[in-house]
Scaffold this motif. Structure first.
Motif, PDB file in Angstrom:
ATOM      1  N   HIS A  51       0.827  -1.103   0.159  1.00 27.30           N
ATOM      2  CA  HIS A  51       0.010  -0.145   0.016  1.00 27.30           C
ATOM      3  C   HIS A  51       0.699   1.371   0.102  1.00 27.30           C
ATOM      4  CE1 HIS A  51      -3.051   2.934   1.348  1.00 27.30           C
ATOM      5  NE2 HIS A  51      -3.658   2.253   0.713  1.00 27.30           N
ATOM      6  N   PRO A  52       1.224   1.745  -1.171  1.00 28.27           N
ATOM      7  CA  PRO A  52       2.236   3.048  -1.432  1.00 28.27           C
ATOM      8  C   PRO A  52       1.700   4.122  -0.560  1.00 28.27           C
ATOM      9  CG  PRO A  52       2.019   1.746  -3.292  1.00 28.27           C
ATOM     10  CD  PRO A  52       0.922   1.374  -2.501  1.00 28.27           C
ATOM     11  N   GLY A  53       0.263   4.271  -0.390  1.00 30.86           N
ATOM     12  CA  GLY A  53      -0.172   5.550   0.105  1.00 30.86           C
ATOM     13  C   GLY A  53       0.057   5.409   1.924  1.00 30.86           C
ATOM     14  N   SER A  54       0.388   4.247   2.274  1.00 36.95           N
ATOM     15  CA  SER A  54       0.676   4.049   3.736  1.00 36.95           C
ATOM     16  C   SER A  54       2.121   4.325   4.137  1.00 36.95           C
ATOM     17  CB  SER A  54       0.223   3.041   4.273  1.00 36.95           C
ATOM     18  OG  SER A  54       0.870   1.659   3.817  1.00 36.95           O
ATOM     19  N   GLN A  55       2.990   4.402   2.989  1.00 40.49           N
ATOM     20  CA  GLN A  55       4.611   4.439   3.471  1.00 40.49           C
ATOM     21  C   GLN A  55       5.057   5.350   4.190  1.00 40.49           C
ATOM     22  OE1 GLN A  55       6.820   4.257   0.018  1.00 40.49           O
ATOM     23  NE2 GLN A  55       8.788   3.544   0.905  1.00 40.49           N
ATOM     24  N   GLN A  56       5.808   4.852   5.429  1.00 41.69           N
ATOM     25  CA  GLN A  56       6.449   5.630   6.148  1.00 41.69           C
ATOM     26  C   GLN A  56       7.841   5.192   6.415  1.00 41.69           C
ATOM     27  OE1 GLN A  56       4.014   5.730   9.736  1.00 41.69           O
ATOM     28  NE2 GLN A  56       2.281   6.310   9.121  1.00 41.69           N
ATOM     29  N   THR A  73       0.105  -7.010   7.352  1.00 44.25           N
ATOM     30  CA  THR A  73       1.466  -6.425   8.168  1.00 44.25           C
ATOM     31  C   THR A  73       1.505  -5.164   8.169  1.00 44.25           C
ATOM     32  OG1 THR A  73       2.493  -8.419   7.911  1.00 44.25           O
ATOM     33  CG2 THR A  73       3.580  -6.702   8.896  1.00 44.25           C
ATOM     34  N   ALA A  74       1.256  -4.441   9.360  1.00 41.18           N
ATOM     35  CA  ALA A  74       1.399  -2.568   9.202  1.00 41.18           C
ATOM     36  C   ALA A  74       1.719  -2.270  10.695  1.00 41.18           C
ATOM     37  CB  ALA A  74      -0.023  -2.128   8.824  1.00 41.18           C
ATOM     38  N   ASN A  75       2.119  -1.049  10.517  1.00 44.98           N
ATOM     39  CA  ASN A  75       2.558  -0.375  11.794  1.00 44.98           C
ATOM     40  C   ASN A  75       1.269   0.165  12.570  1.00 44.98           C
ATOM     41  OD1 ASN A  75       1.766   2.435  11.209  1.00 44.98           O
ATOM     42  ND2 ASN A  75       3.902   2.710  10.156  1.00 44.98           N
ATOM     43  N   PRO A  76       1.261   0.444  13.883  1.00 44.15           N
ATOM     44  CA  PRO A  76      -0.043   0.499  14.501  1.00 44.15           C
ATOM     45  C   PRO A  76      -0.808   1.874  13.963  1.00 44.15           C
ATOM     46  CG  PRO A  76       1.758   0.308  16.200  1.00 44.15           C
ATOM     47  CD  PRO A  76       2.266   0.562  14.822  1.00 44.15           C
ATOM     48  N   ILE A 121      -6.524   1.674  10.046  1.00 48.50           N
ATOM     49  CA  ILE A 121      -6.971   2.216   8.744  1.00 48.50           C
ATOM     50  C   ILE A 121      -7.140   1.313   7.751  1.00 48.50           C
ATOM     51  CG2 ILE A 121      -6.319   3.927   6.976  1.00 48.50           C
ATOM     52  CD1 ILE A 121      -4.810   5.725   9.184  1.00 48.50           C
ATOM     53  N   LEU A 122      -6.191   0.293   7.360  1.00 44.64           N
ATOM     54  CA  LEU A 122      -6.089  -0.687   6.428  1.00 44.64           C
ATOM     55  C   LEU A 122      -7.002  -1.938   6.792  1.00 44.64           C
ATOM     56  CD1 LEU A 122      -2.310   0.020   5.429  1.00 44.64           C
ATOM     57  CD2 LEU A 122      -4.620   0.975   4.107  1.00 44.64           C
ATOM     58  N   LEU A 123      -7.185  -2.051   7.864  1.00 46.95           N
ATOM     59  CA  LEU A 123      -8.033  -3.438   8.250  1.00 46.95           C
ATOM     60  C   LEU A 123      -9.159  -3.596   7.354  1.00 46.95           C
ATOM     61  CD1 LEU A 123      -7.559  -5.780  10.128  1.00 46.95           C
ATOM     62  CD2 LEU A 123      -9.013  -4.574  11.838  1.00 46.95           C
ATOM     63  N   ASP A 124     -10.013  -2.615   7.133  1.00 44.76           N
ATOM     64  CA  ASP A 124     -11.291  -2.770   6.163  1.00 44.76           C
ATOM     65  C   ASP A 124     -10.850  -3.523   4.775  1.00 44.76           C
ATOM     66  OD1 ASP A 124     -12.970  -2.081   8.170  1.00 44.76           O
ATOM     67  OD2 ASP A 124     -13.056  -0.022   7.463  1.00 44.76           O
TER      68      ASP A 124
END
Length: 172
Positions: free
Chosen positions: A36-41, A138-141, A146-149
């Motif tokens: 998910h490039p929009g979530s990149q941190q 897999t994602a940070n907190p 936000i991405l669970l849906d």
């Protein structure tokens, strides 16, 4: 080298997610990876992976989920199962679990969450064979809620595809 699934699986990738090379995404055994490039941190990019294999042994899906916790504990710190539930039917069972853990990236420690879904499917070519498919977000907190849906929509779209259908995405 990307992994393969023993049976063809059809699914729909949610909007905003992009297919990724499993090796480049750090999941060489996955049959499919989306990021998910929009979530990149910095040091963190949310991902969905799909893998699976034949499981001729009598292990339950909860046993298999426990195996994943143990395997993750070999490469991560403070692995904790924060939630686990069974769903589905006796013919089509599933187990879901949410894990929290931390990993060291470079010189900093990163907290991550995983939602792991295990689906038991029958090989349509050989109905005596059980296939267990694992789907993982897999994602940070901050990203996770936000991405669970999106992940739930992905999971809901997964189907065995004995005909190798033309719609959606297919791996196998």
């Amino acid at each position: 080298m990307a992994g393969t699934l023993p049976i063809p699986i059809r699914f729909r990738v949610p909007a905003g997610w992009q297919d990724a090379d499993p090796d480049e995404a750090g999941a060489p055994n996955a049959a499919f990876v989306a990021v998910h490039p929009g979530s990149q941190q910095p040091g963190s990019l949310a991902s969905i992976t799909l893998d699976g294999d034949y499981r001729p042994d009598p292990a339950t899906l909860s046993d298999i989920a426990d195996e994943s916790v143990g395997a993750l504990g070999q490469v991560a710190r403070a692995v904790e199962v924060t939630q686990r539930s069974e769903f589905g039917t006796s013919e089509s069972p599933g187990v879901g679990q949410v894990l929290s853990f931390s990993v060291v990236v470079g010189e900093s420690e990163r907290e991550l969450f995983q939602c792991q879904i295990y689906l038991s499917m029958v090989d349509t070519e050989d109905p005596e064979q059980r296939v267990v498919v694992r789907l993982v977000l897999t994602a940070n907190p901050e990203q996770f809620q936000i991405l669970l849906d999106d992940f739930q929509a992905f999971v809901a779209s997964v189907r065995a595809d004995p005909d190798g259908g033309e719609s959606d995405s297919t791996v196998g």
